[in-house]
Write a protein that holds these residues in place. Sequence first.
Motif, PDB file in Angstrom:
ATOM      1  N   SER A  44     -33.636   3.739 -27.053  1.00 52.36           N
ATOM      2  CA  SER A  44     -32.252   3.498 -27.424  1.00 52.36           C
ATOM      3  C   SER A  44     -31.805   4.706 -28.385  1.00 52.36           C
ATOM      4  CB  SER A  44     -32.107   2.577 -28.381  1.00 52.36           C
ATOM      5  OG  SER A  44     -30.931   1.764 -28.567  1.00 52.36           O
ATOM      6  N   ASP A  45     -30.560   5.181 -27.969  1.00 49.53           N
ATOM      7  CA  ASP A  45     -30.014   6.232 -28.965  1.00 49.53           C
ATOM      8  C   ASP A  45     -29.510   6.083 -30.182  1.00 49.53           C
ATOM      9  OD1 ASP A  45     -29.573   9.248 -27.172  1.00 49.53           O
ATOM     10  OD2 ASP A  45     -29.957   7.348 -25.930  1.00 49.53           O
ATOM     11  N   PRO A  46     -29.367   6.980 -31.097  1.00 51.72           N
ATOM     12  CA  PRO A  46     -29.009   6.423 -32.730  1.00 51.72           C
ATOM     13  C   PRO A  46     -27.405   5.771 -32.500  1.00 51.72           C
ATOM     14  CG  PRO A  46     -29.826   8.683 -32.430  1.00 51.72           C
ATOM     15  CD  PRO A  46     -29.648   8.180 -31.163  1.00 51.72           C
ATOM     16  N   ASP A  47     -26.775   6.414 -31.546  1.00 47.35           N
ATOM     17  CA  ASP A  47     -25.427   5.543 -31.760  1.00 47.35           C
ATOM     18  C   ASP A  47     -25.133   4.163 -30.657  1.00 47.35           C
ATOM     19  OD1 ASP A  47     -25.837   6.978 -29.180  1.00 47.35           O
ATOM     20  OD2 ASP A  47     -23.767   7.807 -29.127  1.00 47.35           O
ATOM     21  N   TRP A  48     -26.422   3.733 -30.387  1.00 42.24           N
ATOM     22  CA  TRP A  48     -26.394   2.769 -29.644  1.00 42.24           C
ATOM     23  C   TRP A  48     -26.729   1.320 -30.586  1.00 42.24           C
ATOM     24  CZ3 TRP A  48     -29.360   3.902 -24.592  1.00 42.24           C
ATOM     25  CH2 TRP A  48     -28.848   4.709 -23.716  1.00 42.24           C
ATOM     26  N   GLN A  49     -26.705   0.127 -30.255  1.00 42.00           N
ATOM     27  CA  GLN A  49     -26.755  -1.061 -30.948  1.00 42.00           C
ATOM     28  C   GLN A  49     -28.315  -1.167 -31.908  1.00 42.00           C
ATOM     29  OE1 GLN A  49     -25.411  -4.979 -29.609  1.00 42.00           O
ATOM     30  NE2 GLN A  49     -24.782  -3.762 -27.587  1.00 42.00           N
TER      31      GLN A  49
ATOM     32  N   VAL B 167     -31.938  -2.229 -36.590  1.00 38.49           N
ATOM     33  CA  VAL B 167     -32.944  -1.986 -37.336  1.00 38.49           C
ATOM     34  C   VAL B 167     -32.506  -1.521 -38.856  1.00 38.49           C
ATOM     35  CG1 VAL B 167     -35.072  -0.561 -37.670  1.00 38.49           C
ATOM     36  CG2 VAL B 167     -34.223  -1.111 -35.488  1.00 38.49           C
ATOM     37  N   LYS B 168     -31.457  -0.907 -38.910  1.00 39.00           N
ATOM     38  CA  LYS B 168     -31.156  -0.581 -40.265  1.00 39.00           C
ATOM     39  C   LYS B 168     -30.674  -1.831 -41.097  1.00 39.00           C
ATOM     40  CE  LYS B 168     -28.612   2.926 -41.493  1.00 39.00           C
ATOM     41  NZ  LYS B 168     -27.798   3.963 -41.458  1.00 39.00           N
ATOM     42  N   GLU B 169     -30.071  -2.784 -40.372  1.00 42.11           N
ATOM     43  CA  GLU B 169     -29.797  -4.205 -40.889  1.00 42.11           C
ATOM     44  C   GLU B 169     -30.965  -4.661 -41.536  1.00 42.11           C
ATOM     45  OE1 GLU B 169     -27.611  -6.259 -38.122  1.00 42.11           O
ATOM     46  OE2 GLU B 169     -25.839  -4.952 -38.041  1.00 42.11           O
ATOM     47  N   MET B 170     -32.201  -4.581 -41.063  1.00 45.38           N
ATOM     48  CA  MET B 170     -33.214  -4.935 -41.555  1.00 45.38           C
ATOM     49  C   MET B 170     -34.062  -4.238 -42.978  1.00 45.38           C
ATOM     50  SD  MET B 170     -34.944  -5.373 -37.856  1.00 45.38           S
ATOM     51  CE  MET B 170     -36.702  -5.828 -38.239  1.00 45.38           C
ATOM     52  N   GLY B 171     -33.025  -3.382 -43.251  1.00 43.96           N
ATOM     53  CA  GLY B 171     -33.662  -2.568 -44.495  1.00 43.96           C
ATOM     54  C   GLY B 171     -34.474  -1.419 -44.235  1.00 43.96           C
ATOM     55  N   PHE B 172     -34.359  -1.235 -42.961  1.00 47.44           N
ATOM     56  CA  PHE B 172     -35.349   0.171 -42.744  1.00 47.44           C
ATOM     57  C   PHE B 172     -34.687   1.566 -42.736  1.00 47.44           C
ATOM     58  CE2 PHE B 172     -37.989  -3.104 -40.699  1.00 47.44           C
ATOM     59  CZ  PHE B 172     -39.017  -2.763 -41.062  1.00 47.44           C
ATOM     60  N   THR B 173     -35.144   2.496 -43.115  1.00 46.68           N
ATOM     61  CA  THR B 173     -34.642   3.914 -42.993  1.00 46.68           C
ATOM     62  C   THR B 173     -35.212   4.745 -42.187  1.00 46.68           C
ATOM     63  OG1 THR B 173     -33.592   3.842 -45.355  1.00 46.68           O
ATOM     64  CG2 THR B 173     -34.043   6.083 -44.347  1.00 46.68           C
TER      65      THR B 173
ATOM     66  N   VAL C 208     -21.401  10.195 -40.510  1.00 40.25           N
ATOM     67  CA  VAL C 208     -21.645   9.378 -39.324  1.00 40.25           C
ATOM     68  C   VAL C 208     -22.951   9.001 -38.980  1.00 40.25           C
ATOM     69  CG1 VAL C 208     -20.943   9.467 -36.829  1.00 40.25           C
ATOM     70  CG2 VAL C 208     -19.443  10.545 -38.285  1.00 40.25           C
ATOM     71  N   GLY C 209     -23.312   7.751 -38.924  1.00 38.27           N
ATOM     72  CA  GLY C 209     -24.555   7.020 -38.984  1.00 38.27           C
ATOM     73  C   GLY C 209     -25.338   7.780 -37.601  1.00 38.27           C
ATOM     74  N   GLY C 210     -26.496   8.117 -37.784  1.00 37.59           N
ATOM     75  CA  GLY C 210     -27.461   8.582 -36.884  1.00 37.59           C
ATOM     76  C   GLY C 210     -27.386   9.760 -36.296  1.00 37.59           C
ATOM     77  N   THR C 211     -26.281  10.456 -36.903  1.00 37.63           N
ATOM     78  CA  THR C 211     -26.060  11.763 -36.271  1.00 37.63           C
ATOM     79  C   THR C 211     -26.964  12.785 -36.959  1.00 37.63           C
ATOM     80  OG1 THR C 211     -24.381  12.257 -37.999  1.00 37.63           O
ATOM     81  CG2 THR C 211     -23.790  11.413 -35.847  1.00 37.63           C
ATOM     82  N   GLY C 212     -27.610  12.635 -38.048  1.00 42.33           N
ATOM     83  CA  GLY C 212     -28.880  13.275 -38.364  1.00 42.33           C
ATOM     84  C   GLY C 212     -30.240  13.663 -37.700  1.00 42.33           C
ATOM     85  N   GLU C 213     -30.192  12.545 -36.722  1.00 39.22           N
ATOM     86  CA  GLU C 213     -31.697  12.456 -36.105  1.00 39.22           C
ATOM     87  C   GLU C 213     -31.701  13.732 -35.320  1.00 39.22           C
ATOM     88  OE1 GLU C 213     -33.756  10.039 -36.132  1.00 39.22           O
ATOM     89  OE2 GLU C 213     -32.709   8.515 -37.064  1.00 39.22           O
ATOM     90  N   PRO C 214     -32.997  13.896 -34.915  1.00 40.46           N
ATOM     91  CA  PRO C 214     -33.096  15.055 -34.050  1.00 40.46           C
ATOM     92  C   PRO C 214     -32.367  14.984 -32.568  1.00 40.46           C
ATOM     93  CG  PRO C 214     -35.147  14.148 -34.749  1.00 40.46           C
ATOM     94  CD  PRO C 214     -34.312  13.294 -35.023  1.00 40.46           C
TER      95      PRO C 214
ATOM     96  N   CYS D   8     -32.595  11.338 -28.046  1.00 40.71           N
ATOM     97  CA  CYS D   8     -33.530  10.743 -29.284  1.00 40.71           C
ATOM     98  C   CYS D   8     -33.737   9.039 -29.174  1.00 40.71           C
ATOM     99  CB  CYS D   8     -32.827  11.036 -30.777  1.00 40.71           C
ATOM    100  SG  CYS D   8     -33.564  10.447 -32.088  1.00 40.71           S
ATOM    101  N   ILE D   9     -35.055   8.808 -28.765  1.00 39.14           N
ATOM    102  CA  ILE D   9     -35.039   7.418 -28.489  1.00 39.14           C
ATOM    103  C   ILE D   9     -36.444   6.981 -29.309  1.00 39.14           C
ATOM    104  CG2 ILE D   9     -33.889   7.215 -26.546  1.00 39.14           C
ATOM    105  CD1 ILE D   9     -36.264   7.512 -24.811  1.00 39.14           C
ATOM    106  N   ASP D  10     -37.053   7.816 -29.964  1.00 38.26           N
ATOM    107  CA  ASP D  10     -38.550   7.447 -30.565  1.00 38.26           C
ATOM    108  C   ASP D  10     -38.132   7.555 -32.193  1.00 38.26           C
ATOM    109  OD1 ASP D  10     -40.523   7.716 -28.323  1.00 38.26           O
ATOM    110  OD2 ASP D  10     -39.064   9.462 -28.155  1.00 38.26           O
ATOM    111  N   TYR D  11     -38.995   6.639 -32.838  1.00 35.58           N
ATOM    112  CA  TYR D  11     -38.470   6.524 -34.317  1.00 35.58           C
ATOM    113  C   TYR D  11     -39.898   6.144 -35.152  1.00 35.58           C
ATOM    114  CZ  TYR D  11     -33.691   6.300 -32.389  1.00 35.58           C
ATOM    115  OH  TYR D  11     -32.624   6.661 -31.600  1.00 35.58           O
ATOM    116  N   ILE D  12     -39.687   6.610 -36.380  1.00 37.68           N
ATOM    117  CA  ILE D  12     -40.491   5.863 -37.422  1.00 37.68           C
ATOM    118  C   ILE D  12     -39.774   5.356 -38.848  1.00 37.68           C
ATOM    119  CG2 ILE D  12     -42.384   6.393 -39.085  1.00 37.68           C
ATOM    120  CD1 ILE D  12     -43.278   9.035 -37.295  1.00 37.68           C
ATOM    121  N   TRP D  13     -39.970   4.215 -38.801  1.00 35.47           N
ATOM    122  CA  TRP D  13     -38.854   3.380 -39.832  1.00 35.47           C
ATOM    123  C   TRP D  13     -39.805   3.157 -41.029  1.00 35.47           C
ATOM    124  CZ3 TRP D  13     -33.547   3.215 -38.905  1.00 35.47           C
ATOM    125  CH2 TRP D  13     -33.209   3.229 -37.461  1.00 35.47           C
ATOM    126  N   TYR D  14     -39.088   3.127 -42.065  1.00 33.73           N
ATOM    127  CA  TYR D  14     -39.509   2.760 -43.444  1.00 33.73           C
ATOM    128  C   TYR D  14     -38.682   2.303 -44.301  1.00 33.73           C
ATOM    129  CZ  TYR D  14     -38.121   6.689 -46.023  1.00 33.73           C
ATOM    130  OH  TYR D  14     -37.411   7.742 -46.690  1.00 33.73           O
TER     131      TYR D  14
END
Length: 309
Positions: free
Chosen positions: A198-203, A208-214, A232-238, A254-260
Amino acid sequence: MAAKIFPRSLKRLSDDKLRCPFTIMQWNVLADHLATTSYWPETDPKKLNWENRKGLVLQQIDALEPDILCMEEVDHWGDWIEPHLQEKQYAGFWTSKPKAKDGTCLSWKTEKFTEVEHKIVPFNNGVNQKLVYVLLQPKSDDATKDDLLCILGTHLKAGVDGESVRVEEIAQVREVISTEILAQYPTCKMIFLGDFNSDPDWQVYGKVKEMGFTSCYGNYREPKKLEDGTEVGGTGEPEFTTYKFRQGKMLKHCIDYIWYKQEQLHLTALLEIPDDETVTSWGWLPATCHPSDHFALMAEFGYPPLPQE
């Protein structure tokens, strides 16, 4: 002469001296049973052949030496990857997809962590994915019982038309965290990683951000800004974590992520991703110097200092 993995380096974000430092890697390795000429008609068969790729997979792991490792599309666990990881003093587990040969593994260095428990959770929407998680206690001398670390890994449903299913899968992850993990381990620190398809500009990104992850890579590039200066949210991703030409289509996402959780752990370094010019010079992915259609991500973390008594 054997092919060599493309060298990559860590970009240091902070020199802070933190407790219990560790690195964690995320990588979709491209399953052998999916690397077929019928599925990849434009790709040189030599770049797809597992015999040519399998050594590069191990080279990438050895070059980065992550303390914790999450990999997807693994279909040579028992005969190739697990024996190598055991030789390198990793423990871990693997589970296949319900309807496929490949699956997801989580591994960790036994000199750095002790396993408390792990669990495999099939998604209940009837599709072909699972959530895996493990609770790890750091062995560092400055670790406390409240430093328990929960690593959640997944490979969400693929396809542009699968976003509604992926949203359902994320909802189940949220439920598992709330009713299973935090109910039993309320002070554990969390990292959630995988191939989210899932791309950064998709749902899914917003869910995941709503769950408190960065997202660790959320400021990898200079984010776009509106006229009022709002990012603009997500536009800093690779620009991409996967880059391939398959069945007549250029797939650059960009569809792979590490959230913390920023309040729990401090991010100190990120693995850099090769640029567009470099990847196109290889003829996209997979390449003779890179065995997968995805790039590995890796982050370095540390625990914040303990409060002064």
